[in-house]
Design an enzyme around this catalytic site. Sequence first.
Site, PDB file in Angstrom:
ATOM      1  N   ASP A 110      -5.454 -10.519  -0.697  1.00 43.55           N
ATOM      2  CA  ASP A 110      -4.713 -10.106  -1.886  1.00 43.55           C
ATOM      3  C   ASP A 110      -3.216  -9.964  -1.640  1.00 43.55           C
ATOM      4  OD1 ASP A 110      -7.172  -9.954  -3.152  1.00 43.55           O
ATOM      5  OD2 ASP A 110      -7.397  -7.822  -2.718  1.00 43.55           O
ATOM      6  N   SER A 151     -11.813  -0.367   5.375  1.00 45.39           N
ATOM      7  CA  SER A 151     -11.884  -0.502   6.830  1.00 45.39           C
ATOM      8  C   SER A 151     -10.892   0.422   7.528  1.00 45.39           C
ATOM      9  CB  SER A 151     -11.598  -1.943   7.249  1.00 45.39           C
ATOM     10  OG  SER A 151     -12.552  -2.818   6.709  1.00 45.39           O
ATOM     11  N   ASP A 162      -8.440  -1.418   2.609  1.00 49.55           N
ATOM     12  CA  ASP A 162      -8.422   0.030   2.442  1.00 49.55           C
ATOM     13  C   ASP A 162      -9.652   0.705   3.035  1.00 49.55           C
ATOM     14  OD1 ASP A 162      -7.345   2.485   1.376  1.00 49.55           O
ATOM     15  OD2 ASP A 162      -8.911   2.369  -0.150  1.00 49.55           O
TER      16      ASP A 162
END
Length: 197
Positions: free
Chosen positions: A114, A69, A67
């Site tokens: 993730d 980056s 998120d």
Amino acid sequence: QGYEGLVEGGDNIKQANWLSVSNIIQLGGTVIGSARCKAFTTRAGRLRAARNLVEHGITNLCVIGGDGSLTGADIFRSEWAGLLDELVRDGQINEEVARRNCRLNIVGLVGSIDNDFCGTDMTIGTDSALHRIMEVIDAITTTAQSHQRTFVLEVMGRHCGYLALVSGLASGADWLFIPESPPEDGWEDLMCERLGE
């Protein structure tokens, strides 16, 4: 080192060749490094990054990250013309250089172990993370059995239990904690009973 390399410039920006990537397929992580960059969250930091890119004639970025980056890439793209105007005003680049580098093209790839991004089956990093986890589990399982011990293994995932869930299923774990499903009251007794069995 990600955006840190863009902001700092110098030896952080160099051309890669076949030797740069030979014999790395078996390595975990990233050979180009990764860093959280406070400076890139500021306009002054992004101005330095723009200056370094223009100096190298780079107008195409491939951003692999999560998120932070990808949000940073979008902000950088939206500010690009203004950053170049500011560099011209400050005399750091001339109009011709600004014209040649007027467009910043960005490709964003979700790199997150993730596996928490919709629209893709598996994000970059998830598969290799799962393989590493399973290697560790395979290595400690025989030790746990021979010593008749219970082993507790913590895996990464921050707010996402995907790695824990899939590696728990693959290894036949007896008990699992994931953030999406916090344990109910009295879980300690239930877990001890299960492990006792």
